[in-house]
Every structure is written in C-alpha cells, then in structure tokens.
Enzyme design. Structure first.
Site, PDB file in Angstrom:
ATOM      1  N   GLY A 142       5.520  -2.927  -2.089  1.00 34.90           N
ATOM      2  CA  GLY A 142       5.359  -4.235  -1.486  1.00 34.90           C
ATOM      3  C   GLY A 142       4.573  -5.152  -2.402  1.00 34.90           C
ATOM      4  O   GLY A 142       4.861  -5.273  -3.588  1.00 34.90           O
ATOM      5  N   ASP A 143       3.556  -5.796  -1.838  1.00 36.74           N
ATOM      6  CA  ASP A 143       2.711  -6.706  -2.634  1.00 36.74           C
ATOM      7  C   ASP A 143       1.344  -6.107  -2.890  1.00 36.74           C
ATOM      8  O   ASP A 143       0.371  -6.825  -3.115  1.00 36.74           O
ATOM      9  CB  ASP A 143       2.578  -8.048  -1.918  1.00 36.74           C
TER      10      ASP A 143
END
Length: 224
Positions: A142-143
């Site tokens: 993800g981030d």
C-alpha cells in the site's frame, strides 16, 4: 569421432560472449575422452540464459516489492537483524522509521490506481534518494514504507534526517497532467532503547506512527 568416453566432469554455468556481441549464460559439460588414440576433452555447451534470468527474477521477487523494487518486509527484517548484531559490536544505535502517506486513498479514488501506482514509484525513488547511503528503505505494501537508519549516535541525527526527508518528499509530483503534493506521517523507534529485536522495533515504530497520524504531516518518537 570420439572413440570412448572416460570421465565426465560435473557441469557448470559460464557467462560467454557470442559472436554477435550478446552475453549469454551457458551450461558447460566437459568430458575426458580418447580421440585418435590420444586423450582429449569434449565440451558440450547449452544456452541457459532464459532459465538463469527467470530464476534471478524469482529470487528478486521473493525479497523485493514488485512495484517499487525496494526490499520487502522479509528482506528488511533480515537486514535489521544483521544490523542489530553489528550494532552490538560497534556500540552505535539504529533507528527504524515507519512512514505512511497521508490521504493516499484519495489519490486512488479521484485519479485512479494507475496514477496511484506511478505516485508510489516516484515516492519510493525520492525516498531512496533522500535517506543517505547508510540507510535501507522498504515498502511493506500500500502506502506504507519503512526505513532503517544505521550508525546513529544521537537523537538529533535522526531528527536531521527526518527534516531533510520532509522537505524533499513534499515537493510536488508531476504525473501526466496532474500535480500532486504528498505529506507523510512518521513513527520512529530507536535501538536499543525501544527494542532489541526487529519485530519489537517495527511494532513500536508502528505505535509511534499511530500517534503521528492523529495530527498527520508530523513525526513522533516512540514513548514508553
């Protein structure tokens, strides 16, 4: 023609230059033979370039994030573990930084996942360029990213690195026709004060990140 084969030597892989200038990997099998009544060596060469490249790609993907090329969690934990052993000898500290891009979901929702992926790749590149040579970046997914800082002498060293990172990370990213500004939240755990194993350091950096995300665009050290 060979009259008899006496002994085969186990094959080995050799990098060879073809006549057309292309480098290939060749599997080489050498055999001791008798030719015309004299001892000789027979060589069999087989191009295994495609196989070698495939095996290397599999090995890379086992330890790296496929989108950004950064080390993944598995490799990162191994590096932290090795760095802890080194730190025991040098008596220097380590710091594990847990980063989260603020509002990254909004980028995916409004601009699409292709733009989101491009942003992640640009972010990873900028992260790597701004942490120095004595640090190891990682993408968990993800981030979320991690950074290991080695040979830390005092807390001020970490804060200096974080300030530089904030300054450069927040320069706008120009992706296609879009200009995107990114802010980050960071949690930091320090060895040996906050943990003496890789999992302890990651867990406490994550706890510090939770506190940083309350305000966003900020960083927090782990506090017991």
């Amino acid at each position: 023609m060979a009259e008899s084969v006496r002994r085969s030597v186990p094959f080995y892989i050799e990098e060879l230059l073809r006549l057309d200038g292309k480098m290939i990997y060749s599997e080489v099998l050498l055999s001791s033979i008798e030719y015309g009544g004299e001892p000789a060596i027979q060589g069999i060469f087989r191009d295994v370039t495609e196989r070698i490249n495939y095996e290397r790609q599999l090995e890379f993907l086992a330890f790296h994030d496929p989108l950004t090329g950064l080390p993944n969690r598995r490799l990162f934990l191994d590096i932290v573990s090795q760095s802890i052993e080194e730190a025991k000898q040098t008596k220097k500290g380590l710091a594990v930084m847990y980063l989260d891009m603020d509002h990254f979901k909004d980028v995916n929702d409004t601009l699409g996942h292709d733009i989101g992926d491009q942003l992640l790749k640009r972010f990873a590149k900028r992260l790597k360029e701004n942490i120095g040579t004595n640090a190891v970046p990682c993408r968990i997914g993800g981030d979320e990213f991690l950074v290991l800082f080695k040979d830390i002498k005092k807390r001020a060293d970490i804060e200096k690195l974080v300030r530089r990172l904030y300054k450069n990370i927040q320069e706008p990213y120009k992706i296609k026709e879009h200009e995107i500004k990114v802010t980050i939240s960071i949690g930091i755990a320090v060895y040996p004060a906050d943990g003496t194993t890789p999992k302890e350091l990651l867990r406490r950096a994550d706890q510090a990140l939770y506190e940083a995300k309350i305000e966003r665009n900020s960083y927090r050290f782990y506090i017991q």
